[in-house]
Enzyme design. Structure first.
Site, mmCIF file in Angstrom:
data_model
loop_
_atom_site.group_PDB
_atom_site.id
_atom_site.type_symbol
_atom_site.label_atom_id
_atom_site.label_comp_id
_atom_site.label_asym_id
_atom_site.label_seq_id
_atom_site.Cartn_x
_atom_site.Cartn_y
_atom_site.Cartn_z
ATOM 1 N N ASN A 9 0.876 -1.178 0.000
ATOM 2 C CA ASN A 9 0.000 0.000 0.000
ATOM 3 C C ASN A 9 0.912 1.226 0.000
ATOM 4 O O ASN A 9 1.449 1.607 1.030
ATOM 5 C CB ASN A 9 -0.883 -0.038 1.266
ATOM 6 C CG ASN A 9 -1.734 1.214 1.405
ATOM 7 O OD1 ASN A 9 -1.819 2.024 0.492
ATOM 8 N ND2 ASN A 9 -2.369 1.367 2.566
ATOM 9 N N LYS A 11 0.162 4.200 -0.387
ATOM 10 C CA LYS A 11 -0.504 5.404 0.140
ATOM 11 C C LYS A 11 -0.215 6.584 -0.804
ATOM 12 O O LYS A 11 -0.051 6.372 -2.002
ATOM 13 C CB LYS A 11 -0.079 5.679 1.583
ATOM 14 C CG LYS A 11 -0.255 4.442 2.465
ATOM 15 C CD LYS A 11 -0.149 4.713 3.930
ATOM 16 C CE LYS A 11 -0.312 3.402 4.686
ATOM 17 N NZ LYS A 11 -0.352 3.586 6.145
ATOM 18 N N HIS A 100 -9.691 1.234 4.775
ATOM 19 C CA HIS A 100 -8.428 1.473 5.485
ATOM 20 C C HIS A 100 -8.709 2.467 6.622
ATOM 21 O O HIS A 100 -9.521 3.375 6.475
ATOM 22 C CB HIS A 100 -7.378 2.029 4.525
ATOM 23 C CG HIS A 100 -6.015 2.060 5.133
ATOM 24 N ND1 HIS A 100 -5.625 3.049 6.001
ATOM 25 C CD2 HIS A 100 -4.977 1.198 5.041
ATOM 26 C CE1 HIS A 100 -4.387 2.791 6.410
ATOM 27 N NE2 HIS A 100 -3.973 1.677 5.841
ATOM 28 N N GLU A 102 -7.145 4.942 7.624
ATOM 29 C CA GLU A 102 -6.945 6.349 7.256
ATOM 30 C C GLU A 102 -8.187 6.890 6.541
ATOM 31 O O GLU A 102 -8.549 8.050 6.694
ATOM 32 C CB GLU A 102 -5.679 6.492 6.393
ATOM 33 C CG GLU A 102 -4.424 6.331 7.242
ATOM 34 C CD GLU A 102 -3.222 5.744 6.525
ATOM 35 O OE1 GLU A 102 -3.177 5.756 5.281
ATOM 36 O OE2 GLU A 102 -2.309 5.263 7.234
ATOM 37 N N GLU A 172 -5.645 -4.666 10.688
ATOM 38 C CA GLU A 172 -4.644 -3.610 10.861
ATOM 39 C C GLU A 172 -4.934 -2.836 12.144
ATOM 40 O O GLU A 172 -5.748 -1.902 12.131
ATOM 41 C CB GLU A 172 -4.687 -2.646 9.673
ATOM 42 C CG GLU A 172 -4.318 -3.272 8.350
ATOM 43 C CD GLU A 172 -3.706 -2.244 7.406
ATOM 44 O OE1 GLU A 172 -2.597 -2.489 6.940
ATOM 45 O OE2 GLU A 172 -4.324 -1.188 7.168
ATOM 46 N N GLY A 178 2.219 2.624 10.759
ATOM 47 C CA GLY A 178 3.178 3.714 10.571
ATOM 48 C C GLY A 178 3.854 4.169 11.857
ATOM 49 O O GLY A 178 4.518 5.196 11.884
ATOM 50 N N SER A 217 3.196 -1.779 10.473
ATOM 51 C CA SER A 217 4.651 -1.809 10.681
ATOM 52 C C SER A 217 5.284 -3.169 10.376
ATOM 53 O O SER A 217 6.198 -3.607 11.081
ATOM 54 C CB SER A 217 5.009 -1.349 12.101
ATOM 55 O OG SER A 217 4.568 -0.020 12.300
HETATM 56 P P1 PGA Z 1 2.627 0.564 7.688
HETATM 57 O O1 PGA Z 1 1.167 0.746 7.030
HETATM 58 O O2 PGA Z 1 3.191 -0.715 7.152
HETATM 59 O O3 PGA Z 1 3.390 1.773 7.256
HETATM 60 O O4 PGA Z 1 2.414 0.507 9.174
HETATM 61 C C1 PGA Z 1 0.319 -0.341 6.849
HETATM 62 C C2 PGA Z 1 -0.988 0.130 6.255
HETATM 63 O O5 PGA Z 1 -1.479 1.192 6.640
HETATM 64 O O6 PGA Z 1 -1.576 -0.541 5.375
#
Ligand code: PGA
Length: 255
Positions: A9, A11, A100, A102, A172, A178, A217
């Protein structure tokens, strides 16, 4: 046995030149004689929508799949700035990320809207990658199960269990995205098992074959221990998917 899935992803990251370099490195890494591309995991890349065609062209001839990061629930119409499932499909996507955290948090997407996107994606032959997960506060309050199953059940109630024959669930935990904080393999396994059990109460066959991937992460150094858990079928990778060596190492953790 379920085939693993490692999904990138990206983003809102990357510009065309860097994308080319990243994909080139990933392609050569995965084509390594160690046979990573032909290994146990399927690989999916979800770039920003404006780069879908660039990534599709670059991936041509490989077995890496292409996915969208978001989709609107309507087929077409006056939704300035939005992208339909038909458009993603037409551009070569096989998957789309839905719900997601976000999107839920920053853009205020409701469970109902997410359920509608799930239906719209499947109507256009896309495989939804449905994200669910609790916040830090919800975990501390002991409501992880209630939160995750609430998000799952909203979609199940809308589309029915049969729709999950062609879907991926991504667990998640929001506090792990992140932040560098990864759920321990045991913490993740516990929630994955709960998701599978909930699905299995509706249809054992679907529960057995559906892929439940972990996100938050994931890195080259922790992927293998996560993938060793019986109900973790892969990863949704944010930050580490932007670094070729990290992403290749995560894919290789399935070997
Ligand atoms: P990350 O993000 O690996 O940077 O923690 C995962 C995600 O949001 O899909």
């Amino acid at each position: 046995m379920r085939k693993g899935l490692v999904a990138a992803n990206w983003k809102m990251n990357g510009l065309s030149q860097g994308n080319d370099a990243l994909l080139g490195a990933i392609l050569s890494g995965l084509k390594d004689p160690s046979g990573l591309e032909g290994g146990q995991a399927e690989v999916l890349i979800c770039p920003p929508a404006v780069y879908l065609q660039q990534v599709r062209d670059k991936l041509e001839g490989s077995r890496i799949r292409l996915g969208g990061q978001n989709v609107h629930s309507a087929i077409s119409g006056a939704f300035t700035g939005e992208i339909s499932a038909g458009m993603l499909s037409d551009t070569g996507c096989s998957h789309v990320i839905i719900g997601h955290s976000e999107r839920r948090e920053i853009f205020g997407e409701s469970d109902q809207f997410i359920a509608e996107k799930f239906s719209a994606a499947q109507a256009a032959n896309l495989i939804p990658v449905l994200c669910v997960g609790e916040t830090q506060a919800q975990r501390e309050a002991g409501s992880t199960a209630e939160t995750v199953l609430g998000q799952l059940n909203m979609v199940l109630g809308h589309v029915g269990i049969e729709a999950f024959e062609q879907a991926v669930v991504a667990y998640e935990p929001v506090w792990a995205i992140g932040t560098g904080l990864t759920a321990s393999p045991e913490q993740a396994q516990e929630v994955h098992a709960l998701i599978r059990k909930t699905i299995s109460e509706l249809d054992e066959g679907v529960a057995e074959q559906i892929r439940i991937i972990y996100g938050g992460s994931v890195k080259g150094t922790n992927a293998a221990t996560l993938f060793a858990q019986p109900d973790i079928d892969g990863a949704l990778v944010g930050g580490a998917s932007l670094v070729a060596e990290e992403f290749i190492r995560i894919c290789a953790s399935f070997e």
